[in-house]
Design an enzyme around this catalytic site. Structure first.
Site, short mmCIF file in Angstrom:
data_model
loop_
_atom_site.label_atom_id
_atom_site.label_comp_id
_atom_site.label_asym_id
_atom_site.label_seq_id
_atom_site.Cartn_x
_atom_site.Cartn_y
_atom_site.Cartn_z
N GLU A 428 1.18 -1.54 0.33
CA GLU A 428 0.14 -0.03 -0.44
C GLU A 428 0.45 1.10 0.09
O GLU A 428 0.79 2.24 1.02
CB GLU A 428 -0.38 -0.29 1.45
N GLU A 504 -4.31 -9.22 -0.47
CA GLU A 504 -4.62 -9.07 0.91
C GLU A 504 -5.97 -8.28 1.07
O GLU A 504 -6.52 -7.79 0.09
CB GLU A 504 -4.19 -7.55 1.47
#
Length: 837
Positions: A428, A504
């Site tokens: 991220e 994820e």
């Protein structure tokens, strides 16, 4: 005759090895201090913060978590675990060095954080990143005959988004060799081909570099089976510029996979002069003087990823069934422990998982050795941030200067582990929207390829539109996307790779043994300050727990059922890594602003390693070798008489009938309707995703649910049926009576014994709301190590031998100290029990 001669030659080599190379694990005789005034004896690995106490003042952060969409700063009291990991720490030890060694190297597998190493009073080395392995040259200090080793560590506030631990939390090794020696991290093995049409012949490339190589030296390379028997040997191996390189053909190769994790061994031997024998000769009439030798495990396997075939291991397409794991081990903290790592891996394998993502940092060598031997594929991750800081004092401080060195150490230290199937360069990363971010991604990926051309590179992206617009996603070998499955279809249309990975997924939240009514999807947006549904008063009436009906998630996440529609129906989605396999310390979403929440709710298992109901949901979908039948909730509800209390069954069977006190509640079947058209280039997503108002009907594809059951005490029984309608099994849950006994269930892994303690009634039924304090005594060949009940809001110490039960259960961690029996006594006001382990 040839193999016998080879074996004799290798035995002679091994005999010489003990006189040359010596590897010493420095675990005992360390002293530790927080102030350099008072010192205590400790064993490494060591986490100085896990003993507590818990307190909201430790790393109290008033921040806006941008990854969650927050724009206004609020108090996050348990974000990094509420344990005293901030500050400085000092370690020291003295090692006597035997005579005859000319080279010495200290290998730290990780020290939290910013370790500065001194030897004999001189600064010998520094490493910025607490998660990485690094090496210190100790050769200049050998003349004294001893090494006085000192390590200074510094942890600063707001440097982590979760509990990082504190101390020398991974092993330290001293390697002593001659001046000329094999470079351990330079050894490289790669399975280049598997000729499955030619009796499974595998081709193994082996490279062995020699430090301080001189003309006339030679390297022998032997391949051995798992039993240590020599299968083939190259002596001398072709040598160029101080590096031996060869290829070994292995007929009838035993391939490494999660189902069959067979490990060969490569033994590299350095000789002072070349053998008079030719490569692969039957006769070795002069092996020369042995200078050094190193043996490593090797797994034979190939990896590929493509639009046409998805992810392939050994040429066979498979969907990755992975979980993400943070590095802490619950009540043991960050200090690595082989028994605890094995336990985690075994629990996940029983569930049907075949992969681990080491989120969001480098793995330990101990961890990788366990995954190699047990058969868990690994995404080895590196960074949680690059240039832009996610937290004020995070790794962004070091990225420009250290990122290349950190990637280099990650790859060199780990590239011979067969379990690693891909590298991850980030999680991220905020820069994913920019051209600068794209070029950093390209650079880091190229560096991975340069050091290890055998594996693809990925990272987890959470801003799909930005990453695709900038070309950030298109650069990656394996484009990984975190959550937001409703964007998968659009992502796939823009990706030249033709596939994506759920790097994820889910982030479903639950607390073991907790059930909330009425049962409905809940994104917990009332707790999120950035959400239009935010209610500042909601946190005041919250209980800090999440429902185990597995219908709760976060505003940015989803339920397992959402992911599985894509995994099952879309070949271009190559697998997933669920957030997370186990609860971890810190990051207590959705209760980031609730005290005393200090650990996560995301785990499929709780912080003690006890399976939540969600474990059996994943098991019913992933484990194809064993059947699953699991009823929920428990059936002890004295305050719900006559009230609707939905019943769920998690099973791999398609159909079941539920009985309450012998009366049928209905026979139902899963609604196995595909929402995606298989094998289409541009799949259409099942809609709607992530909407609280969508109802619960979408759950019926993977769960069997009786939504109108009215509670009455007694017996709840489910009977399951196979595809042909034949009865295949059953499970019964009964209303518990008064608590009357403590029940033990023990499992031993390596030198650790894990004992689950449960409060039951006289018939052995779990008392699901028991919260009695329990005291423990351990005698014999073991010592009490820790205790944990899985309650994310408990402020009781992990290292004191007493704790309250949480929904009837907790786990005691015992470390073996010898070979004899261990006695554990558990005592509460209602029951006492002793067991010999």
């Amino acid at each position: 005759m040839k193999l016998k001669l080879l074996a004799l030659a290798l035995m002679a080599s091994l005999a010489g090895m003990a006189q040359v190379r010596k590897e010493i694990t420095l675990s005992d005789n360390w002293q530790f201090s927080r102030d350099r005034q008072s010192w205590q004896q400790v064993t490494v690995p060591h986490d100085w913060a896990i003993s507590g106490p818990f307190d909201k003042k430790w790393d109290l952060q008033t921040v806006a978590i941008e990854q969650n969409g927050e724009t206004e700063a609020t108090e996050k009291s348990g974000r990094s675990g509420a344990l005293p990991w901030i500050g400085e720490g000092w370690y020291r030890t003295t090692v006597a060095v035997p005579q005859g060694y000319e080279s010495a190297e200290l290998v730290f597998d990780g020290a939290m954080a910013e370790p500065r190493v001194t030897i004999n009073g001189h600064e010998a080395g520094y490493w910025a990143y607490g998660y990485n392995a690094f090496r210190i040259d100790a050769t200049p200090y050998l003349q004294t005959g001893k090494l006085d080793i000192g390590v200074h560590l510094q942890n600063v506030e707001e440097s982590s988004r979760w509990y990082p631990g504190a101390g020398i939390y991974r092993p330290v090794k001293l390697i002593l060799t001659g001046k000329a020696h094999i470079d351990d991290w330079g050894i490289y093995t790669q399975t280049t081909k598997i000729h499955q049409y030619k009796n499974d012949v595998a081709e193994l490339k082996v490279e062995v570099p020699v430090t301080n190589w001189q003309p006339g030296m030679a390297v022998g390379i032997a391949l051995m089976g798992a039993d240590g028997k020599v299968l083939t040997q190259i002596a001398p191996a072709p040598m160029r510029d101080g590096k031996a390189a060869t290829r070994i053909m292995i007929p009838h190769a035993k391939l490494w996979s999660p189902e069959s994790p067979y490990l060969y061994k490569i033994c590299a031997t350095l000789y002072a002069k070349e053998s008079k024998a030719k490569a692969n000769s039957d006769i070795y009439d002069d092996l020369g003087e042995i200078i050094d030798e190193k043996t490593i495990n090797v797994g034979l396997r190939t990896i590929s990823v493509s639009k046409e075939h998805g992810f392939q291991l050994n040429g066979v397409t498979r969907k990755i069934k992975g979980v993400c794991l943070h590095h802490d081990l619950g009540p043991l903290g960050a200090a690595v422990n082989k028994g605890a790592i094995i336990r985690q891996a075994e629990i996940m394998k029983r569930m049907g998982a075949d992969a681990i993502r080491t989120s969001h940092n480098m793995p330990s060598q101990m961890q990788m050795e366990v995954y190699d031997s047990l058969g868990m594929m690994v995404m080895a991750e590196s960074f949680d941030m690059w240039l832009y800081p996610k937290c004020k004092n995070g790794y962004a401080r070091f990225f420009k200067e250290w990122s290349d060195r950190d990637i280099t150490n990650l790859v060199l230290a780990n590239r011979n582990h067969p379990s690693i199937v891909m590298w991850s360069i980030g999680n991220e990363i905020p820069e994913q929207w920019s051209e600068e971010g794209r070029e950093i991604a390209r650079h880091l990926q190229d560096l991975c390829h340069e050091l290890d051309p055998s594996r693809p590179v990925t990272q987890g992206m959470d801003r799909a539109e930005d990453a695709l617009k900038s070309g950030f996603a298109q650069v990656m070998d394996v484009p990984g996307f975190n959550y937001r499955v409703h964007k998968y279809a659009d992502n796939l249309r823009q990706l030249p790779q033709g596939f994506l990975l759920g790097s994820e997924t889910a982030s479903t939240v639950s607390s073991r043994g907790v059930y909330k009514f009425p049962v409905k999807p809940d994104d917990n947006s009332r707790f999120a300050s950035y959400s239009p549904n935010y209610d500042p008063k909601a946190i005041l009436s919250a209980d800090g727990q999440c429902s185990s009906y597995d219908v709760e998630y976060c505003p940015w996440s989803n339920l397992p059922d959402d992911d599985w529609q894509w995994q099952d129906d879309c070949p271009q989605v190559i697998g997933e890594f669920v957030w997370t396999g186990f609860d971890y310390l810190g990051e207590p979403s959705p209760y980031d602003e609730y005290w005393p929440a200090r650990s996560s709710y995301f785990g499929i298992c709780d912080l003690a390693g006890l399976p939540k109901d969600r474990y059996f949901l994943y098991r019913s979908h992933w484990n194809k070798s064993e059947h699953t039948i699991h009823l929920l909730p428990h059936w002890t509800w004295p305050d719900r008489l006559g009230k609707v209390t939905p019943v769920y069954c998690y099973t791999d069977y398609p159909e079941a009938e539920l009985f309450l006190n012998g009366k049928s509640q209905g026979r139902i079947r899963k609604q196995n309707t595909q929402h995606l058209t298989p094998n289409t280039q541009h799949p259409t997503p099942p809609l709607p995703f992530g909407e609280v108002g969508r109802g619960l009907g979408f759950l019926d594809r993977y769960r069997l649910r009786w939504n109108d059951v009215k509670y009455e005490p007694g017996e709840l029984r489910v009977v399951v049926y196979d595809e042909q309608g034949r009865e295949a099994g059953s499970q019964t849950v009964r209303t518990a009576g008064p608590p009357s006994q403590l029940k033990f269930e023990a499992e031993t892994f390596d030198n650790m014994v894990f004992v689950t303690v449960s409060m039951t009634d006289r018939d052995g039924n779990l008392c699901p709301d028991a919260d009695d304090p329990v005291e423990f005594t351990v005698t014999g060949a073991g010592r009490f190590k820790a205790v944990c009940n899985g309650d994310a809001t408990s402020l009781e110490s992990f290292v004191e031998p007493h704790m309250r039960l949480f929904h009837g259960q907790l786990v005691v961690y015992i470390e073996k100290t010898g070979t004899g029996p261990i006695q554990l006594t558990a005592k509460s006001s209602k029951a006492t029990n002793t067991v010999s382990l």
